[in-house]
Design a protein around this motif. Sequence first.
Motif, mmCIF file in Angstrom:
data_model
loop_
_atom_site.group_PDB
_atom_site.id
_atom_site.type_symbol
_atom_site.label_atom_id
_atom_site.label_comp_id
_atom_site.label_asym_id
_atom_site.label_seq_id
_atom_site.Cartn_x
_atom_site.Cartn_y
_atom_site.Cartn_z
ATOM 1 N N GLU A 49 0.958 -1.156 -0.075
ATOM 2 C CA GLU A 49 -0.011 -0.037 0.074
ATOM 3 C C GLU A 49 0.856 1.140 -0.059
ATOM 4 O OE1 GLU A 49 -3.810 2.051 2.287
ATOM 5 O OE2 GLU A 49 -2.853 0.091 3.105
ATOM 6 N N SER A 50 1.831 1.139 0.703
ATOM 7 C CA SER A 50 2.672 2.491 0.661
ATOM 8 C C SER A 50 4.163 1.950 1.436
ATOM 9 C CB SER A 50 2.367 3.578 1.676
ATOM 10 O OG SER A 50 2.368 3.135 3.040
ATOM 11 N N ALA A 51 5.285 2.881 1.601
ATOM 12 C CA ALA A 51 6.485 2.500 1.973
ATOM 13 C C ALA A 51 6.480 2.005 3.391
ATOM 14 C CB ALA A 51 7.390 3.522 1.681
ATOM 15 N N GLU A 52 5.439 2.464 3.977
ATOM 16 C CA GLU A 52 5.329 2.212 5.522
ATOM 17 C C GLU A 52 4.842 0.866 5.877
ATOM 18 O OE1 GLU A 52 4.401 5.406 4.071
ATOM 19 O OE2 GLU A 52 6.453 5.987 4.670
ATOM 20 N N HIS A 53 4.127 0.125 4.999
ATOM 21 C CA HIS A 53 3.350 -1.038 5.001
ATOM 22 C C HIS A 53 4.305 -2.347 4.739
ATOM 23 C CE1 HIS A 53 -0.059 1.772 5.062
ATOM 24 N NE2 HIS A 53 -0.685 0.972 5.704
ATOM 25 N N ASP A 54 4.195 -3.296 5.604
ATOM 26 C CA ASP A 54 4.907 -4.389 5.302
ATOM 27 C C ASP A 54 3.970 -5.745 5.042
ATOM 28 O OD1 ASP A 54 3.952 -5.082 7.964
ATOM 29 O OD2 ASP A 54 6.002 -5.459 8.782
ATOM 30 N N GLU A 55 2.654 -5.299 4.863
ATOM 31 C CA GLU A 55 1.690 -6.560 4.377
ATOM 32 C C GLU A 55 1.378 -6.027 2.924
ATOM 33 O OE1 GLU A 55 0.882 -9.046 5.723
ATOM 34 O OE2 GLU A 55 1.382 -8.845 7.934
ATOM 35 N N GLY A 56 1.340 -6.974 1.880
ATOM 36 C CA GLY A 56 1.122 -6.723 0.757
ATOM 37 C C GLY A 56 0.582 -8.005 -0.101
ATOM 38 N N CYS A 57 0.816 -7.894 -1.307
ATOM 39 C CA CYS A 57 0.517 -9.019 -2.382
ATOM 40 C C CYS A 57 1.636 -9.267 -2.940
ATOM 41 C CB CYS A 57 -0.730 -8.652 -3.196
ATOM 42 S SG CYS A 57 -2.112 -8.334 -2.321
ATOM 43 N N SER A 58 1.816 -10.572 -3.425
ATOM 44 C CA SER A 58 2.816 -11.154 -4.399
ATOM 45 C C SER A 58 2.218 -12.023 -5.363
ATOM 46 C CB SER A 58 4.140 -11.706 -3.560
ATOM 47 O OG SER A 58 4.795 -10.688 -2.601
ATOM 48 N N ARG A 59 3.093 -12.038 -6.448
ATOM 49 C CA ARG A 59 2.447 -13.168 -7.497
ATOM 50 C C ARG A 59 3.644 -13.640 -8.099
ATOM 51 N NH1 ARG A 59 -2.271 -14.542 -8.897
ATOM 52 N NH2 ARG A 59 -3.315 -14.564 -11.255
ATOM 53 N N LEU A 60 3.653 -14.906 -8.617
ATOM 54 C CA LEU A 60 4.794 -15.641 -9.218
ATOM 55 C C LEU A 60 4.508 -15.095 -10.742
ATOM 56 C CD1 LEU A 60 4.636 -19.011 -7.562
ATOM 57 C CD2 LEU A 60 6.473 -17.524 -7.417
ATOM 58 N N ILE A 61 5.758 -15.032 -11.559
ATOM 59 C CA ILE A 61 5.855 -14.727 -13.114
ATOM 60 C C ILE A 61 6.940 -15.327 -13.548
ATOM 61 C CG2 ILE A 61 7.080 -12.539 -12.190
ATOM 62 C CD1 ILE A 61 5.612 -10.980 -14.359
ATOM 63 N N THR A 62 6.771 -15.566 -14.842
ATOM 64 C CA THR A 62 7.724 -15.991 -15.835
ATOM 65 C C THR A 62 8.417 -15.108 -16.785
ATOM 66 O OG1 THR A 62 6.273 -16.954 -17.207
ATOM 67 C CG2 THR A 62 6.988 -18.593 -15.661
ATOM 68 N N ALA A 63 9.302 -15.521 -17.187
ATOM 69 C CA ALA A 63 10.314 -14.557 -18.107
ATOM 70 C C ALA A 63 9.126 -14.168 -19.474
ATOM 71 C CB ALA A 63 11.509 -14.902 -18.720
ATOM 72 N N GLY A 64 9.369 -12.983 -19.868
ATOM 73 C CA GLY A 64 8.645 -12.292 -21.099
ATOM 74 C C GLY A 64 7.231 -12.107 -20.726
ATOM 75 N N ASN A 65 6.735 -11.877 -19.246
ATOM 76 C CA ASN A 65 5.547 -11.524 -19.194
ATOM 77 C C ASN A 65 5.414 -10.241 -18.064
ATOM 78 O OD1 ASN A 65 3.517 -13.879 -19.829
ATOM 79 N ND2 ASN A 65 5.113 -15.092 -18.732
ATOM 80 N N ILE A 66 4.007 -9.664 -18.368
ATOM 81 C CA ILE A 66 3.714 -8.305 -17.696
ATOM 82 C C ILE A 66 2.522 -8.653 -16.745
ATOM 83 C CG2 ILE A 66 2.959 -6.187 -17.805
ATOM 84 C CD1 ILE A 66 4.268 -5.821 -20.595
ATOM 85 N N GLU A 67 2.818 -8.397 -15.473
ATOM 86 C CA GLU A 67 1.633 -8.667 -14.518
ATOM 87 C C GLU A 67 1.092 -7.189 -14.257
ATOM 88 O OE1 GLU A 67 -0.913 -10.658 -13.124
ATOM 89 O OE2 GLU A 67 1.075 -12.079 -12.978
ATOM 90 N N GLY A 68 -0.208 -7.100 -14.312
ATOM 91 C CA GLY A 68 -0.754 -6.117 -13.862
ATOM 92 C C GLY A 68 -1.705 -6.165 -12.646
ATOM 93 N N MET A 69 -1.661 -5.178 -11.579
ATOM 94 C CA MET A 69 -2.265 -5.143 -10.273
ATOM 95 C C MET A 69 -3.368 -4.139 -10.685
ATOM 96 S SD MET A 69 -3.223 -3.826 -7.472
ATOM 97 C CE MET A 69 -2.321 -2.167 -7.241
ATOM 98 N N ILE A 70 -4.666 -4.753 -10.598
ATOM 99 C CA ILE A 70 -5.808 -4.073 -10.981
ATOM 100 C C ILE A 70 -6.651 -3.418 -9.728
ATOM 101 C CG2 ILE A 70 -8.244 -4.322 -11.882
ATOM 102 C CD1 ILE A 70 -7.552 -6.863 -13.089
ATOM 103 N N LYS A 71 -6.576 -3.960 -8.774
ATOM 104 C CA LYS A 71 -7.118 -3.475 -7.394
ATOM 105 C C LYS A 71 -6.228 -4.102 -6.240
ATOM 106 C CE LYS A 71 -11.526 -3.064 -5.035
ATOM 107 N NZ LYS A 71 -12.815 -3.488 -5.216
ATOM 108 N N TYR A 72 -6.000 -3.017 -5.268
ATOM 109 C CA TYR A 72 -4.725 -3.410 -4.011
ATOM 110 C C TYR A 72 -5.764 -3.843 -2.989
ATOM 111 C CZ TYR A 72 -1.912 -3.362 -0.264
ATOM 112 O OH TYR A 72 -1.060 -3.857 0.918
#
Length: 228
Positions: free
Chosen positions: A192-215
Motif C-alpha cells: 500500500e505504501s512504503a510504511e506497510h509491510d503487508e501486501g500482495c505477491s505473485r509468481l511470474i515467468t520471463a517475458g510476461n507483464i503482471e498488472g495489479m488491478i485492485k489493491y
Amino acid sequence: MRRSHIVAVLSLTLSAALPVHAQDAAAGEQIFRKCTSCHQAGAGARNSAGPILTDVVGRAAGSVSGYRYGKSMLAAGEAGLIWNAENIFNYLFNPTEFLRAYLDDPKAKAKMNFSLKAEQDRHDVIAYLSTFQVAKAPPENGFCVTNQSELTHVFAVDAGDEGRKVEELGPGGILCTAASDAPLNGFVSVFESAEHDEGCSRLITAGNIEGMIKYSDFDRCEWTSHAG
C-alpha cells in the motif's frame, strides 16, 4: 504478505500465477470485430469514429492525440480516470452509465453507444487489447509489473540472484527487471505504501507483464496477466 516471507513464495508452483479471471485473447480478437467499425488497434491504426486502442490499457482517458472526444470523456480524464482493466470492463457494460457514476453527473454521456453485456466477452476483449501494449514490453528475458489501479502504491520485481527493484508507481506506471542473457523467473509484489509491510505477491515467468488491478492487503489483490 510480509517482505520477510516473500522468498518462500518462490517454492510454490508457477501455476499459482494464473490470472483471477480466465482470459482468451484469441476469443477477444473475434469479439473485437464488432468494434472495428469505430476502433483500430495495432500497426498502422488511426483514429476513426473512436480513438486508437493501441496501448489503451493503463492509458489516461481522453488522451489520444488528434481525436475529438466528447465533453464527458474529457471531464473524466481531467478527473483522473485511467483505463485499467477494471475500468474498461465496467465501461464496456454501459459506457454512459459508467461516466455518469464516475463523474457523479446524471447528464454525462458517452459518444460510444455500443456495449458488451457478457462478462467473459469483456474479459476476452481486454486480453486482446492488452496484446497491443507496445509501450510496455518487458526487457529481454525479464518481466514487469504495472499499476492498473487508480492509486499510487509501492511495487517490487524480484528475480532472485539477479536482484530486486522497488519503486513507487502511480496509475499506469511500470517497473521491470533488467534484461538478462537467460530467462528470469521470479515474483512481483505490491504494498500500500512504503510504511506497510503487508501486501500482495505473485509468481511470474520471463517475458510476461503482471498488472495489479485492485489493491487489498493479505494477498487479496486482483491481478491480470498478459504476455509481453
